[in-house]
Design a protein around this motif. Sequence first.
Motif, PDB file in Angstrom:
ATOM      1  N   LEU A 257       0.842  -1.196   0.000  1.00  0.00           N
ATOM      2  CA  LEU A 257       0.000   0.000   0.000  1.00  0.00           C
ATOM      3  C   LEU A 257       0.880   1.249   0.000  1.00  0.00           C
ATOM      4  N   ARG A 258       0.622   2.131  -0.962  1.00  0.00           N
ATOM      5  CA  ARG A 258       1.369   3.381  -1.068  1.00  0.00           C
ATOM      6  C   ARG A 258       0.402   4.539  -1.278  1.00  0.00           C
ATOM      7  N   GLY A 259       0.931   5.767  -1.218  1.00  0.00           N
ATOM      8  CA  GLY A 259       0.093   6.933  -1.420  1.00  0.00           C
ATOM      9  C   GLY A 259      -0.391   7.523  -0.103  1.00  0.00           C
ATOM     10  N   PHE A 260      -1.481   8.293  -0.173  1.00  0.00           N
ATOM     11  CA  PHE A 260      -1.925   9.051   0.986  1.00  0.00           C
ATOM     12  C   PHE A 260      -2.546   8.184   2.086  1.00  0.00           C
TER      13      PHE A 260
ATOM     14  N   LEU B 126      10.063  -0.269   4.308  1.00  0.00           N
ATOM     15  CA  LEU B 126       8.645  -0.452   4.606  1.00  0.00           C
ATOM     16  C   LEU B 126       8.028  -1.561   3.764  1.00  0.00           C
ATOM     17  N   HIS B 127       8.499  -1.706   2.521  1.00  0.00           N
ATOM     18  CA  HIS B 127       7.953  -2.728   1.611  1.00  0.00           C
ATOM     19  C   HIS B 127       9.083  -3.606   1.073  1.00  0.00           C
ATOM     20  N   PRO B 128       9.735  -4.387   1.945  1.00  0.00           N
ATOM     21  CA  PRO B 128      10.901  -5.160   1.495  1.00  0.00           C
ATOM     22  C   PRO B 128      10.566  -6.213   0.440  1.00  0.00           C
ATOM     23  N   LEU B 129       9.318  -6.699   0.425  1.00  0.00           N
ATOM     24  CA  LEU B 129       8.931  -7.742  -0.527  1.00  0.00           C
ATOM     25  C   LEU B 129       8.122  -7.198  -1.698  1.00  0.00           C
ATOM     26  N   ASP B 130       7.972  -5.876  -1.765  1.00  0.00           N
ATOM     27  CA  ASP B 130       7.147  -5.291  -2.809  1.00  0.00           C
ATOM     28  C   ASP B 130       7.789  -3.989  -3.298  1.00  0.00           C
ATOM     29  N   PRO B 131       8.870  -4.085  -4.067  1.00  0.00           N
ATOM     30  CA  PRO B 131       9.552  -2.864  -4.535  1.00  0.00           C
ATOM     31  C   PRO B 131       8.667  -2.080  -5.498  1.00  0.00           C
ATOM     32  N   PRO B 132       8.897  -0.774  -5.594  1.00  0.00           N
ATOM     33  CA  PRO B 132       8.094   0.048  -6.515  1.00  0.00           C
ATOM     34  C   PRO B 132       8.385  -0.315  -7.965  1.00  0.00           C
ATOM     35  N   THR B 133       7.386  -0.095  -8.814  1.00  0.00           N
ATOM     36  CA  THR B 133       7.541  -0.454 -10.229  1.00  0.00           C
ATOM     37  C   THR B 133       8.182   0.661 -11.050  1.00  0.00           C
ATOM     38  N   VAL B 134       8.124   1.909 -10.576  1.00  0.00           N
ATOM     39  CA  VAL B 134       8.623   3.025 -11.376  1.00  0.00           C
ATOM     40  C   VAL B 134       9.824   3.690 -10.707  1.00  0.00           C
ATOM     41  N   VAL B 135       9.583   4.393  -9.620  1.00  0.00           N
ATOM     42  CA  VAL B 135      10.642   5.136  -8.949  1.00  0.00           C
ATOM     43  C   VAL B 135      10.452   5.020  -7.442  1.00  0.00           C
ATOM     44  N   THR B 136      11.532   5.082  -6.725  1.00  0.00           N
ATOM     45  CA  THR B 136      11.463   4.969  -5.278  1.00  0.00           C
ATOM     46  C   THR B 136      11.218   6.336  -4.645  1.00  0.00           C
ATOM     47  N   LEU B 137      10.109   6.453  -3.926  1.00  0.00           N
ATOM     48  CA  LEU B 137       9.782   7.657  -3.173  1.00  0.00           C
ATOM     49  C   LEU B 137       9.515   7.245  -1.732  1.00  0.00           C
ATOM     50  N   ASP B 138      10.175   7.896  -0.807  1.00  0.00           N
ATOM     51  CA  ASP B 138       9.998   7.553   0.605  1.00  0.00           C
ATOM     52  C   ASP B 138       8.797   8.314   1.181  1.00  0.00           C
ATOM     53  N   PRO B 139       7.828   7.602   1.785  1.00  0.00           N
ATOM     54  CA  PRO B 139       6.677   8.275   2.378  1.00  0.00           C
ATOM     55  C   PRO B 139       7.081   9.063   3.620  1.00  0.00           C
ATOM     56  N   CYS B 140       6.473  10.249   3.770  1.00  0.00           N
ATOM     57  CA  CYS B 140       6.806  11.129   4.888  1.00  0.00           C
ATOM     58  C   CYS B 140       5.555  11.410   5.700  1.00  0.00           C
ATOM     59  N   PHE B 141       5.616  11.099   6.993  1.00  0.00           N
ATOM     60  CA  PHE B 141       4.462  11.150   7.876  1.00  0.00           C
ATOM     61  C   PHE B 141       4.570  12.316   8.859  1.00  0.00           C
ATOM     62  N   SER B 142       3.444  12.958   9.096  1.00  0.00           N
ATOM     63  CA  SER B 142       3.398  14.040  10.084  1.00  0.00           C
ATOM     64  C   SER B 142       3.831  13.514  11.447  1.00  0.00           C
ATOM     65  N   THR B 143       4.739  14.220  12.105  1.00  0.00           N
ATOM     66  CA  THR B 143       5.137  13.791  13.443  1.00  0.00           C
ATOM     67  C   THR B 143       4.022  14.045  14.451  1.00  0.00           C
ATOM     68  N   ALA B 144       3.068  14.923  14.119  1.00  0.00           N
ATOM     69  CA  ALA B 144       1.982  15.243  15.045  1.00  0.00           C
ATOM     70  C   ALA B 144       0.847  14.230  14.980  1.00  0.00           C
ATOM     71  N   THR B 145       0.452  13.815  13.767  1.00  0.00           N
ATOM     72  CA  THR B 145      -0.706  12.929  13.626  1.00  0.00           C
ATOM     73  C   THR B 145      -0.378  11.599  12.975  1.00  0.00           C
ATOM     74  N   GLY B 146       0.747  11.516  12.284  1.00  0.00           N
ATOM     75  CA  GLY B 146       1.083  10.295  11.560  1.00  0.00           C
ATOM     76  C   GLY B 146       0.519  10.246  10.158  1.00  0.00           C
ATOM     77  N   ALA B 147      -0.262  11.247   9.767  1.00  0.00           N
ATOM     78  CA  ALA B 147      -0.831  11.260   8.426  1.00  0.00           C
ATOM     79  C   ALA B 147       0.263  11.445   7.383  1.00  0.00           C
ATOM     80  N   LEU B 148       0.100  10.800   6.235  1.00  0.00           N
ATOM     81  CA  LEU B 148       1.072  10.993   5.171  1.00  0.00           C
ATOM     82  C   LEU B 148       0.839  12.355   4.529  1.00  0.00           C
ATOM     83  N   LEU B 149       1.904  13.164   4.460  1.00  0.00           N
ATOM     84  CA  LEU B 149       1.802  14.505   3.894  1.00  0.00           C
ATOM     85  C   LEU B 149       2.544  14.644   2.570  1.00  0.00           C
ATOM     86  N   GLY B 150       3.503  13.770   2.316  1.00  0.00           N
ATOM     87  CA  GLY B 150       4.249  13.894   1.069  1.00  0.00           C
ATOM     88  C   GLY B 150       5.253  12.769   0.901  1.00  0.00           C
TER      89      GLY B 150
END
Length: 236
Positions: free
Chosen positions: A149-152, A189-213
């Motif tokens: 699972l990736r994205g927001f 985070l996804h050792p058994l499921d590498p990305p198909t296009v480009v590697t982008l590291d998910p960044c989570f809010s330190t306050a709520t944990g929500a993904l912001l970018g």
Amino acid sequence: MTVLSTGALRPAAFALGLVAIAVASVVVLAAAPSRAEAPVAATPTATSAATPPAAAAPADGSAVALAPLLATWPDAYRVTGTKSEPLYVEHITSTRTGDDYALTIDVVAQGDSPLGVQSSSVHLDADGTVRWVDGCTKAPDRCADDPGLRGFLSQAALLAAERRGGLPEWGVARTLHGHPVVCVSDAALHPLDPPTVVTLDPCFSTATGALLGHWSSDSDAFVGPTLAEGLVDEAR
């Protein structure tokens, strides 16, 4: 009228002087604080000495232990923001309520013409299984348990890793539009499921944990699915 001699005036003047001195003494004594009331320099009490000062936010690029951070996150949040593309703007709302995560993307073209609304949601089981509830475009088996699972909605993937005992130990502190975030290696985070296009590291809010970018190590910048300046990140 009988005129008193100069000598007769002296005792009266002396008495009046004594009265004035006494009154002045009373005023001074009333104005000055007593020894018990005198201001005393504050000294730390046992309670205040035991309370540590608020920790400063870690500097960008420094390592952040993930397990202690995850323990501080609320179990509900609401994030709103936008993501601009050359021909349209995505108005994004991302929410968490317990183990349910939902995402709504309202797409508006130039000139404020609506292009449609996309909705998706997932549920995180106690054993770390991520199940799509709505909006899954993957194969049925991956909708039943999505290991990549990736994205927001990615906080569900991070907490899934924690529940399975595979939480990465460290993340990297960064700041997105004034919001402190921690970026987690996609490969960790996804050792058994590498990305198909480009590697982008998910960044989570330190306050709520929500993904912001997402952070690109190649570009040394936030790119891809990343909210623009003006985002609102709040616990619920």
